[in-house]
Structures are given as C-alpha cells and as structure tokens.
Design an enzyme around this catalytic site. Sequence first.
Site, mmCIF file in Angstrom:
data_model
loop_
_atom_site.group_PDB
_atom_site.id
_atom_site.type_symbol
_atom_site.label_atom_id
_atom_site.label_comp_id
_atom_site.label_asym_id
_atom_site.label_seq_id
_atom_site.Cartn_x
_atom_site.Cartn_y
_atom_site.Cartn_z
ATOM 1 N N ARG A 73 0.846 -1.187 0.000
ATOM 2 C CA ARG A 73 0.000 0.000 0.000
ATOM 3 C C ARG A 73 0.888 1.244 0.000
ATOM 4 O O ARG A 73 1.929 1.268 0.654
ATOM 5 C CB ARG A 73 -0.901 0.020 1.240
ATOM 6 C CG ARG A 73 -2.028 -0.978 1.194
ATOM 7 C CD ARG A 73 -2.947 -0.867 2.389
ATOM 8 N NE ARG A 73 -2.292 -1.267 3.612
ATOM 9 C CZ ARG A 73 -1.721 -0.461 4.486
ATOM 10 N NH1 ARG A 73 -1.764 0.851 4.302
ATOM 11 N NH2 ARG A 73 -1.143 -0.920 5.566
ATOM 12 N N SER B 177 -1.127 -3.293 10.600
ATOM 13 C CA SER B 177 -0.862 -4.252 9.525
ATOM 14 C C SER B 177 0.378 -5.088 9.844
ATOM 15 O O SER B 177 1.367 -4.566 10.356
ATOM 16 C CB SER B 177 -0.616 -3.503 8.222
ATOM 17 O OG SER B 177 -1.681 -2.616 7.983
ATOM 18 N N CYS C 31 0.995 -7.390 12.081
ATOM 19 C CA CYS C 31 1.357 -7.602 13.486
ATOM 20 C C CYS C 31 0.719 -8.871 14.034
ATOM 21 O O CYS C 31 0.560 -9.027 15.246
ATOM 22 C CB CYS C 31 0.955 -6.409 14.343
ATOM 23 S SG CYS C 31 2.011 -4.987 14.108
ATOM 24 N N ARG D 150 1.950 -11.992 -0.247
ATOM 25 C CA ARG D 150 0.608 -12.216 0.297
ATOM 26 C C ARG D 150 0.000 -13.501 -0.238
ATOM 27 O O ARG D 150 0.333 -13.957 -1.328
ATOM 28 C CB ARG D 150 -0.302 -11.052 -0.114
ATOM 29 C CG ARG D 150 0.110 -9.704 0.465
ATOM 30 C CD ARG D 150 -0.297 -9.578 1.899
ATOM 31 N NE ARG D 150 0.096 -8.313 2.497
ATOM 32 C CZ ARG D 150 -0.641 -7.683 3.410
ATOM 33 N NH1 ARG D 150 -1.779 -8.179 3.826
ATOM 34 N NH2 ARG D 150 -0.216 -6.561 3.946
ATOM 35 N N TYR E 179 -1.649 -3.458 -6.803
ATOM 36 C CA TYR E 179 -1.350 -4.299 -5.644
ATOM 37 C C TYR E 179 -2.355 -4.137 -4.496
ATOM 38 O O TYR E 179 -2.700 -3.016 -4.107
ATOM 39 C CB TYR E 179 0.056 -3.964 -5.106
ATOM 40 C CG TYR E 179 0.641 -5.100 -4.304
ATOM 41 C CD1 TYR E 179 1.352 -6.114 -4.941
ATOM 42 C CD2 TYR E 179 0.454 -5.207 -2.934
ATOM 43 C CE1 TYR E 179 1.869 -7.186 -4.238
ATOM 44 C CE2 TYR E 179 0.965 -6.274 -2.214
ATOM 45 C CZ TYR E 179 1.671 -7.255 -2.863
ATOM 46 O OH TYR E 179 2.185 -8.322 -2.161
ATOM 47 N N ASP F 232 -9.240 -9.353 9.527
ATOM 48 C CA ASP F 232 -8.684 -8.027 9.204
ATOM 49 C C ASP F 232 -9.648 -6.873 9.456
ATOM 50 O O ASP F 232 -9.212 -5.806 9.854
ATOM 51 C CB ASP F 232 -8.239 -8.002 7.738
ATOM 52 C CG ASP F 232 -7.360 -6.803 7.400
ATOM 53 O OD1 ASP F 232 -6.485 -6.471 8.211
ATOM 54 O OD2 ASP F 232 -7.567 -6.184 6.339
ATOM 55 N N LYS G 52 -9.506 -2.030 1.979
ATOM 56 C CA LYS G 52 -9.166 -0.853 2.793
ATOM 57 C C LYS G 52 -9.952 0.378 2.354
ATOM 58 O O LYS G 52 -10.380 1.187 3.183
ATOM 59 C CB LYS G 52 -7.668 -0.580 2.699
ATOM 60 C CG LYS G 52 -6.793 -1.757 3.081
ATOM 61 C CD LYS G 52 -7.037 -2.192 4.494
ATOM 62 C CE LYS G 52 -6.077 -3.306 4.887
ATOM 63 N NZ LYS G 52 -6.323 -3.778 6.248
ATOM 64 N N HIS H 273 -10.392 -1.813 11.830
ATOM 65 C CA HIS H 273 -9.311 -2.682 11.359
ATOM 66 C C HIS H 273 -9.085 -3.762 12.422
ATOM 67 O O HIS H 273 -8.110 -3.715 13.166
ATOM 68 C CB HIS H 273 -8.061 -1.817 11.170
ATOM 69 C CG HIS H 273 -6.950 -2.482 10.438
ATOM 70 N ND1 HIS H 273 -5.638 -2.081 10.561
ATOM 71 C CD2 HIS H 273 -6.932 -3.518 9.557
ATOM 72 C CE1 HIS H 273 -4.874 -2.828 9.789
ATOM 73 N NE2 HIS H 273 -5.629 -3.705 9.177
HETATM 74 C C1 OXD Z 1 -2.993 -4.336 5.651
HETATM 75 C C2 OXD Z 1 -3.700 -5.483 5.060
HETATM 76 O O1 OXD Z 1 -2.054 -3.812 5.032
HETATM 77 O O2 OXD Z 1 -4.553 -6.053 5.760
HETATM 78 O O3 OXD Z 1 -3.374 -3.931 6.751
HETATM 79 O O4 OXD Z 1 -3.456 -5.824 3.895
HETATM 80 MN MN MN Z 2 -5.037 -4.998 7.499
#
Ligand code: OXD
Ligand code: MN
Length: 611
Positions: A73, A268, A270, A387, A217, A293, A226, A246
């Site tokens: 991102r 993100s 974590c 991913r 991406y 998420d 998001k 989130h």
């Molecule tokens: C992030 C995701 O970047 O969930 O938080 O992809």
């Molecule tokens: Mn996320």
Amino acid sequence: MPDHPTDHAALLQWVRESADLCQPSDIHWCDGSDAEYQTAVQTMVDAGTARRLNPDKRPNSILVWSDPADVARVEDRTFICSTTRRGAGPTNNWADPEEIRPLLTDLFRGCMRGRTLYVIPYSMGPIGSPISRIGVEITDSPYVVANMHLMTRVGNAVLEELGGDGTFVRGVHSIGYPLVTDDGKRREDVPWPCDPANRYICHFPATREIMSYGSGYGGNALLGKKCHALRIASAQAREEGWLAEHMLIMKLTSPEGRAKYIAAAFPSACGKTNLAMMKPTLPGWKVETIGDDIAWLKFGSDGRLRGINPEAGFFGVAPGTSWESNPNAMATLEKNCIFTNSALTDDGDVWWEGMTPEPPKHLTEWHGQDWFDDDLHHEVAAHANARFTAPAAQCPCIADEWDDPEGVPIDAILFGGRRATHVPLVREARNWTHGVFLGAVMSSEKTAAASGNVGEVRRDPMAMLPFCGYHIADYFQHWLDMGRRGGADERTWGNMPRVFSVNWFRRGADGQFLWPGFGENIRVLKWVFERCDDEAEVGDTAVALIPPPGAIDTAGLDISQETMRELLAIAPPAWKRAVRSIEAYFATLGPQMPEPLREELEQLKARVDAL
Ligand code: OXD
Ligand code: MN
C-alpha cells in the site's frame, strides 16, 4: 439478451460514463461464477502475469509476481478528498476534490485502451445482512477480478440485492497502462502493468467514491478492502452510528463450553491472522475465526454491539506463516489460492521465509531470478509483504456463524501494537473512556505492509492511522459517543464490550522477545475472558488495570516468574517519557481533540508522576 444484467439506471449511467472516459476495448459485467474466475486466471497466465502451481501440490492455485515498484500500500499516495482540509484531519493526506477531480479525469482518459473494463458488483458482508453494504468496482485488472472473487461476494446476487435504485459505493480502478498510447501507437503489454510514477488512491467520503490509479497491488487495487470497508465505511459509520474497524473477530470457547467473541485491532502485519486462527496451547480452549482483518460493528436490537466480517477471504502476509506458527492458515492455503510475490520451488510450489526452518536448496525468487540457499549474499526469496489470497470458507477453524447476517455479539475489544519496550503484556481499561484512550494512543513499530521505514515507531490509533476516512479527533469522539449510546459511563460498561491493550512483542535486556506468542497467547486471552465476567485477579496501577504476575495461567509453560514480572512491569522513567510523547502527539491532533481524552491524559500524567 441485454449486454448488462441490471436495470439500475444510475449504475448503468456511471458505467457508461466511466467507459467513455477510460475507452476500453470491451466491457465485462462480472457474474461471480467459477467460469469467470478461471477466465481471469487464464488471462493472467497468457499475459505472463501468473503461473499455475503444480496441481498435485496446490490445486487450482497461481503465483503472481508484481513489478518491484508495486509491492505494498502506498500511504503517501493515498488521499482523503473531503470537501475541506479539516474533514481529512491531520493524519491523512488531503486533496481538494475540486483540484484532484480534473487531474484524475486526465489520468483516466484513455487509460484502458486495448483492455477489458470489468464491472465487479460486490457485497461487503453476507448478501442481505442489515450490516452489509454494496459496492461496484470498475477495473482493467484481471488480477483484481480474481482477488475480488475470493475476498468479497461478487456477482448477480449482489445486483439483485441492489435492485433498481439501491445505493452503492463507486470505485474506479486502473493499473494505468493502456495498450494504445495517446498518439495512437500500440505498445506491448508487460507481466505486471502499472504506473508507479502516477499513483493516486483517492477517496471521496461525501459522495462515497473511490478512484485508484497506477497500482495493481493489494489494498491499492482491491477496492472493497481498505478503501471501501475502512476509509469510506468509517466515514459512513460515523454518520449512521456504527463502527468500521481494522479488527479481527474470533470466537473463544472455554473448557466449560462458554463462548465469547473478541474483536482485536492490530496494525498491519502484526499477527492478526495468526491470532484469529490460533491453536491454543491450554487444554480445552478453542479458538475459531470470524474474520482476520476488518470488523463492522453495529448495535443489535438487544442493544449490544454485533460484529460481522465484511470480507469473504483472507489477504494475509505470507512470510512467517508456517505449520509451526499458524497451522490453520497453512491448511487454508492448500488449494484455490492466489499467491503474490512468493518464491517458486523447483516442483512448482510456493515458498517464503519462515515457511520451513531450512529453505529449499534452489528457488526462483520473486523477481524470477535463480536463488541458491548457499549464496552468502542472497536477498530474501519472497518479498517481505508477499501475500496469499484464500477463501475464508476453507479455513479449518472458521466458526459456523462467521457469515451469520446478524453478526456476533462482541464481548471484548483488544488493542495491540508491536512495542519492544514499556507497554505491558496485557492491561484492562478502567472504563469505556479509558478504553478509547488506550486505543487512541496505540503505537507500533512499522512493518513491510506499507512502503516506508520498517521498525520506526509511529502512533497508530486503533490501528486505523492509514484507514480512517475523516478527522481522527472526530473519530475518537465517535467512539466516545458509541459508548454513551451503549450505556457505558465511568462506573459501568453498560452494553459495551470491555477494552484491553496487549503487547506480545516486549523484549528483554538481551533484545529477545519475553513472551512466546502464537498459541501461548491463549493464556492472556483466558485472563481477558475471565475479566469479562469479573472473575480473574486484577490490580490497579498507574497505567491501567493489570494482572498480578500470578494471575496469568503459565502452567506447562517454561517461563520464569521474573520474566512474567518484566512483561507486566511499569517502569517509571519509560512511562514518564511515554506521557511526554503522548502529550506531543495529542498536540499534533489539534483543538478538536475530545476533552475526555485530554482528561485521561492528565490523570495518567498525575499517576505516573506520583510513581
Ligand atoms: C494491511 C492489510 O495492510 O490487511 O493492513 O493488507
Ligand atoms: Mn489490514
């Protein structure tokens, strides 16, 4: 046979206008069928974007390598285009809609020449749920089509639900690589077309629109995630009195068969996916997944907050995922998946750092180059933000009620960051306002999920820093208002979930993690579970309610009482520094910071000064 499957006049007109602007050679309305998914995959294979994995190893799965300039991102290219700068607030990039619209129109003009324009009607949340919302994404990327199939509910059923005049979020996305240039010349396609020099991820909360240009991406391109489910939805949620967060949602069942639902916000990369799919080490405890998420939380008719996972798949960080760390994720990934920026093994499977203790002898790394494990100078074989995209329904620990249209009642909210120092393993808020304060001051070391300096500590309130679609101080006020609506005050939680802060990442003097994490986190969750019923031991400290070291069940775990004390310790010098840092942070958020949070800070300061 009409060439479009809807008679929704506003939708048809918008698609027509978008096509007039983008000038694609073809328009395809997505029906959500498997045949359509397979065509999108074949289009990617033919273009050199994707390769099929060995069907004996990973049936019906592909590996995609992106352009090395398009791997995460791009927060510095992400804009909230509210009518005023104040609307976006100090934590977002703001762009004036009056100025950005003409610029975007210029970029989008002719941007799909030589390509198909796909119209993807999608539902965030179970179709027909009172909590769900509909969006339509226009894109020129078959990678987006395939990913949206896995991550959302796509197709004709959504159009039926939308009817002739339903409201929907409009998203236009282009990779920004037309095959016919402005001067009429054809140009060759490339495996991962994009336009890294001209990226714009723009959100218009007032009109519920998204315009994304130049990146193919993840969160830049899969607009349901998001852009819609967090940035636009958070602004909508404020107006309508709900929360778009989130957060993962998990179901935790005790050995006695009592169940609680926990929502947890972590920045993100974590470990949200790992926590949501955790295999608990304590006998008799069970964790099941609702989402990994995003959570949408609304008051139900019983007055409690009910949550849904608006997504239908997982777009998880691959590196570090293994049969050791997350066996449920590994089982979810066995088939029907899209892998992005992983390494390719010689027998046609994927690999990433941490998947096995030893890497294979030879791999093709994510740029497509040979990679040998004995090359002393080699880089990682999979990108740090590689991913997987996987259907949620094939997760072995998915809860039966994961797609219940009514959602699940939320018993507890956790806020967690990645902090090496001073933040204790677990704390409980004294009341809702204090809970909002704990969320507001969350901080974390940066990860590879966004471009930028990995490891740098930043404030990430409620893990929403990159995702809140409006002024963050107004967002805090909205959280406070939700508490009031839920009957919480200084003494009682009313109908609101209890709030906790956790930190699995505290390190000792030797730099090593103090807490084993992963399945052992159940020991902390057990304490949280019991606290929801006022059962476990707790002590009042300067910074929150904290378990005495003996209150966390460490039976069978090789950890000393000394380490437990360190994990839960409140070191006065570090907390004095922390208070100063929170003061400086609040000062950056402007005069609209809610008074109750300023009071929380004053109280914290007084208590810490008295230590
Ligand atoms: C992030 C995701 O970047 O969930 O938080 O992809
Ligand atoms: Mn996320």
